[in-house]
Motif scaffolding. Structure first.
Motif, short mmCIF file in Angstrom:
data_model
loop_
_atom_site.label_atom_id
_atom_site.label_comp_id
_atom_site.label_asym_id
_atom_site.label_seq_id
_atom_site.Cartn_x
_atom_site.Cartn_y
_atom_site.Cartn_z
N ALA A 141 12.64 -11.25 20.79
CA ALA A 141 11.36 -11.04 20.12
C ALA A 141 10.51 -10.00 20.85
CB ALA A 141 10.59 -12.36 20.02
N VAL A 142 10.82 -9.74 22.11
CA VAL A 142 10.11 -8.74 22.92
C VAL A 142 10.82 -7.41 22.76
CG1 VAL A 142 9.35 -8.11 25.25
CG2 VAL A 142 9.44 -10.53 24.57
N PRO A 143 10.09 -6.31 22.53
CA PRO A 143 10.73 -5.00 22.39
C PRO A 143 11.67 -4.70 23.55
CG PRO A 143 8.41 -4.83 21.82
CD PRO A 143 8.63 -6.22 22.34
N SER A 144 12.78 -4.07 23.25
CA SER A 144 13.82 -3.87 24.26
C SER A 144 13.35 -3.03 25.43
CB SER A 144 15.05 -3.22 23.60
OG SER A 144 14.69 -1.98 23.00
N ARG A 145 12.47 -2.08 25.18
CA ARG A 145 12.01 -1.23 26.28
C ARG A 145 11.18 -2.03 27.27
NH1 ARG A 145 8.88 4.65 25.99
NH2 ARG A 145 9.68 5.40 27.99
N VAL A 146 10.39 -2.96 26.78
CA VAL A 146 9.58 -3.81 27.66
C VAL A 146 10.50 -4.71 28.48
CG1 VAL A 146 7.85 -5.64 27.72
CG2 VAL A 146 7.61 -3.75 26.09
N ARG A 147 11.49 -5.28 27.82
CA ARG A 147 12.42 -6.17 28.53
C ARG A 147 13.21 -5.41 29.59
NH1 ARG A 147 16.39 -8.32 25.12
NH2 ARG A 147 15.91 -6.94 23.38
N GLN A 148 13.63 -4.20 29.25
CA GLN A 148 14.40 -3.41 30.20
C GLN A 148 13.55 -3.06 31.43
OE1 GLN A 148 15.25 0.89 29.71
NE2 GLN A 148 17.38 0.25 29.42
N ALA A 149 12.28 -2.69 31.21
CA ALA A 149 11.41 -2.35 32.32
C ALA A 149 11.24 -3.54 33.27
CB ALA A 149 10.05 -1.89 31.80
N LEU A 150 11.00 -4.73 32.71
CA LEU A 150 10.84 -5.93 33.54
C LEU A 150 12.14 -6.27 34.25
CD1 LEU A 150 8.73 -8.14 31.10
CD2 LEU A 150 7.96 -7.17 33.28
N ASP A 151 13.27 -6.08 33.58
CA ASP A 151 14.57 -6.42 34.15
C ASP A 151 14.88 -5.53 35.35
OD1 ASP A 151 16.88 -7.90 34.26
OD2 ASP A 151 17.95 -6.73 32.78
N VAL A 152 14.73 -4.23 35.20
CA VAL A 152 15.05 -3.30 36.28
C VAL A 152 14.05 -3.45 37.43
CG1 VAL A 152 15.29 -0.87 36.92
CG2 VAL A 152 16.14 -1.68 34.70
N GLU A 153 12.77 -3.64 37.10
CA GLU A 153 11.76 -3.81 38.14
C GLU A 153 12.07 -5.02 39.02
OE1 GLU A 153 6.99 -4.75 38.69
OE2 GLU A 153 8.08 -5.39 36.91
N SER A 154 12.32 -6.16 38.39
CA SER A 154 12.58 -7.37 39.16
C SER A 154 13.89 -7.29 39.92
CB SER A 154 12.58 -8.59 38.24
OG SER A 154 13.61 -8.50 37.27
N GLY A 155 14.81 -6.46 39.44
CA GLY A 155 16.08 -6.33 40.12
C GLY A 155 15.98 -5.52 41.41
N LEU A 156 15.07 -4.57 41.47
CA LEU A 156 15.00 -3.67 42.61
C LEU A 156 13.83 -3.91 43.56
CD1 LEU A 156 16.03 -0.18 41.14
CD2 LEU A 156 17.26 -1.55 42.79
N ASN A 157 12.72 -4.48 43.06
CA ASN A 157 11.53 -4.49 43.92
C ASN A 157 11.64 -5.39 45.14
OD1 ASN A 157 11.14 -6.98 42.69
ND2 ASN A 157 9.30 -6.35 41.57
N ASP A 158 12.42 -6.49 45.04
CA ASP A 158 12.54 -7.33 46.21
C ASP A 158 13.32 -6.62 47.32
OD1 ASP A 158 14.91 -7.41 44.83
OD2 ASP A 158 14.75 -9.52 44.28
N GLY A 159 14.36 -5.87 46.95
CA GLY A 159 15.09 -5.11 47.95
C GLY A 159 14.25 -4.02 48.59
N LEU A 160 13.41 -3.36 47.79
CA LEU A 160 12.55 -2.31 48.32
C LEU A 160 11.47 -2.88 49.25
CD1 LEU A 160 12.05 -0.11 45.12
CD2 LEU A 160 13.59 0.30 47.05
N ALA A 161 11.11 -4.13 49.03
CA ALA A 161 10.08 -4.76 49.87
C ALA A 161 10.62 -5.20 51.22
CB ALA A 161 9.48 -5.96 49.14
N VAL A 162 11.95 -5.32 51.34
CA VAL A 162 12.54 -5.84 52.58
C VAL A 162 12.19 -5.00 53.81
CG1 VAL A 162 14.72 -6.24 53.78
CG2 VAL A 162 14.40 -7.12 51.49
N PRO A 163 12.35 -3.66 53.80
CA PRO A 163 12.00 -2.90 55.01
C PRO A 163 10.53 -3.02 55.38
CG PRO A 163 12.50 -1.43 53.16
CD PRO A 163 12.94 -2.80 52.76
N LEU A 164 9.65 -3.02 54.39
CA LEU A 164 8.23 -3.20 54.68
C LEU A 164 7.98 -4.57 55.29
CD1 LEU A 164 6.69 -1.72 51.40
CD2 LEU A 164 7.00 -0.58 53.60
N PHE A 165 8.67 -5.58 54.77
CA PHE A 165 8.51 -6.94 55.29
C PHE A 165 8.96 -7.03 56.74
CE2 PHE A 165 10.69 -10.97 56.17
CZ PHE A 165 9.61 -11.85 56.11
N LEU A 166 10.09 -6.42 57.07
CA LEU A 166 10.61 -6.51 58.43
C LEU A 166 9.69 -5.82 59.43
CD1 LEU A 166 14.43 -5.94 57.80
CD2 LEU A 166 13.24 -8.09 58.27
#
Length: 422
Positions: A141-166
């Motif tokens: 029911a959610v437009p595919s572009r919105v779903r794709q943006a949320l999917d890719v963001e959540s897939g990569l942002n935790d890994g990108l936060a790791v160096p800052l966290f350390l």
């Protein structure tokens, strides 16, 4: 043994009623964490925190790795190359701004907490959760572009936060031996570089072996499912050996493995998905039984206030800034901004802070736990009604303006809950 029995009984109960509860907006995380909390309060001796927290961290890490790998396998790289605008802005603009906003709010809400600890807290709660956000991502029911943006963001942002966290963790423990910019660059090089190298290397080997053997009919029907699971764990193990981010390795590895495996990726990711879901389920039970019970005595109004602001202002304003100028309407910006749940990555960070003995670590852990708990509750219960409201608006909007940003199609892979041939 009592803890194991409790976990198994809760899993059986959720399995029996999962379909009916999920349709009513009761997510697995909400049910399992609540059940764990009840068990933890009624049988406090069943779970021993010092031992179980270490185990819980490993289970949470493996759950996140498997879910990231299986989710990435479903992404069409060729289509994604032409549709990186929204995800890249969320990652490269939204994520840093979220950290800065978290620091600003933290300084106001926790004036007596050390500046380094406030930075650490903001980074811990910056990543969104791929598993908790899946209910929205998989809803057609959610437009595919919105779903794709949320999917890719959540897939990569935790890994990108790791160096800052350390880096922030080293500063908070007064262990940093070089300048902050140098430490950030060094950690980014190690974490991102090591993670990408591990993910690409393991996935190329695993994917090539699978494609070669499968094309010749050498792989047994049941063992086809094992190869991506083994490759995901290999990505994590190699990244850990290299000192890189296992989360980045898992996501990048899933992208590469899916590309090498080709069309078969939709058929062979089922076991990896289910294993990730099972480990995530155990994590949420442990979260309720251990983490929530552990921090209950130390919850203050400041902790609750920061948690609420983290899920709203700290997330939604940076998203609005990141997506500005893209012809995206306010309802879409608000929808993307709201559905940024916090989950497994934040919990892993919190457990690392507790293990490292960071000063004021109890405040940090309490804030992370309360934020994740509120996210499970609020994002879970709001997903069904808000998706329905947004669907009505987006349908009318796209019908009146077919060239709108929301109406641009994005090729979505097979949904996680959709089985091949269904």
């Amino acid at each position: 043994m009592i803890a194991a029995l409790a976990v198994l009984i809760i899993l059986l109960a959720w399995s029996a009623f999962s379909g009916a509860l999920d349709r009513r907006g009761i997510t697995s995380a909400l049910f399992l964490a609540t059940a764990g909390l009840v068990v933890g309060l009624l049988l406090p001796s069943a779970f021993e925190a010092p031992t179980d927290l270490t185990t819980a961290r490993l289970i949470a890490e493996l759950a996140l790795v498997l879910l990231l790998f299986s989710d990435a396998m479903r992404i069409d790289l060729r289509a994604l190359r032409h549709q990186l605008s929204w995800p890249s802005r969320l990652l490269l603009i939204g994520l840093p701004l979220t950290v800065l906003a978290g620091v600003g709010v933290g300084l106001l809400v926790f004036p007596d907490v050390a500046f380094a600890s406030v930075i650490l807290l903001a980074i811990m709660l910056a990543p969104t959760d791929a598993a908790l956000g899946q209910k929205v991502v998989e809803d057609t029911a959610v437009p595919s572009r919105v779903r794709q943006a949320l999917d890719v963001e959540s897939g990569l942002n935790d890994g990108l936060a790791v160096p800052l966290f350390l880096v922030a963790l080293s500063i908070a423990n007064a262990e940093l031996e070089m300048s902050v910019p140098g430490a950030v660059l060094m950690n980014m090089w190690t974490q991102i570089g090591g993670g990408v190298l591990a993910g690409v290397g393991a996935a190329i080997v695993g994917g090539t072996v699978f494609a070669f053997a499968d094309a010749r009919g050498w792989v047994g029907a049941h063992w086809r499912q094992v190869m991506p699971l083994a490759t995901a764990l290999l990505c994590f193990a190699i990244a850990d050996t290299l000192g890189g981010s296992g989360f980045i390795a898992a996501f990048v590895g899933g992208l590469v493995f899916g590309r090498v495996a080709g069309r078969a990726r939709s058929e062979i990711s089922v076991l990896t998905e289910e294993a990730g879901d099972l480990l995530a389920a155990v994590t949420w039970i442990g979260f309720g039984a251990l983490a929530l019970v552990l921090v209950l005595p130390s919850i203050t109004w400041q902790v609750v206030l920061y948690a609420v602001l983290s899920l709203t202002v700290v997330r939604m304003v940076p998203v609005a800034v990141a997506l500005a100028g893209r012809r995206i309407r306010l309802p879409t910006i608000a929808f993307i901004g709201w559905f940024g749940p916090r989950g497994l990555a934040s919990l892993v960070f919190g457990l690392m802070v507790l293990e490292e003995g960071v000063p004021e670590g109890n405040i940090l852990l309490s804030t992370v736990v309360v934020t994740v708990a509120l996210s499970i509750l609020l994002h879970g219960l709001s997903s069904v009604p808000l998706v329905a409201v947004y669907h009505r608006w987006s349908t009318a909007h796209i019908a009146s303006d077919p060239n709108s940003a929301e109406g641009v199609p994005a090729r979505m892979p097979r949904l996680r809950r959709e089985r091949p041939g269904a």
